[in-house]
Design a protein around this motif. Structure first.
Motif: not given
Length: 158
Positions: A43-50, A146-158
């Motif tokens: 169950d490990g892993g980060p949220p959707l991000h860019i 935010d300081r390092h130009d990584i965008e964490i996206l909101p959770p999606t369904e599924g």
């Protein structure tokens, strides 16, 4: 800049459940890239991000990971390689019941290493106790992103 990293000598960074070992740092590669070994629990892993400034790669050494790249989902297993271009929404999730071992790279190094150092806790313990996900960790990660130009996206369904 050439160097040799003996087994069990890289800096260890702890996230909630994740254990990252720095295999190649920004300083050691002259900023060309960083490489980390990750142990991802079930169950490990980060949220959707860019990552807006880095290409990221994954090489699965042991176990399996669900990899989301844009709108595609892949089941990556030991021996599989994944390339994520700059600007691509992505995430990885260990849906298995065993820990997955992965090598990540980020090109160029940029300040991605600082993101990990600011977000995660450094330890010298080669067998650390895993920490739970807390609101404090989430806040620290969001602020560092935010300081390092990584965008964490909101959770999606599924």
């Amino acid at each position: 800049m050439s160097f040799f990293r003996p087994t069990d000598t890289g800096t260890i960074l702890l996230g909630p459940g994740d254990i990252y070992t720095l295999l190649a740092t920004t300083a050691e590669t002259g900023g060309d890239y960083i490489a980390l070994e990750a142990l991802e629990p079930p169950d490990g892993g980060p949220p959707l991000h860019i990552h807006h400034n880095q290409v990221e790669t994954f090489y699965i050494l042991e176990g399996e990971m669900e990899m989301t790249l844009g709108d595609q989902v892949y089941e990556a297993k030991a021996g599989d390689f994944v390339h994520v271009s700059k600007g691509t929404p992505h995430r990885f999730l260990n849906r298995s019941r065993t820990t997955t071992k992965v090598v990540f790279t980020f090109v160029p190094a940029g300040d991605i290493e600082e993101f990990f150092r600011e977000s995660f806790k450094e330890t010298t313990d080669r067998h650390p106790l895993l920490e739970p996900l807390t609101d404090a960790f989430i806040q620290r990660m969001v602020e560092a992103a935010d300081r390092h130009d990584i965008e964490i996206l909101p959770p999606t369904e599924g």
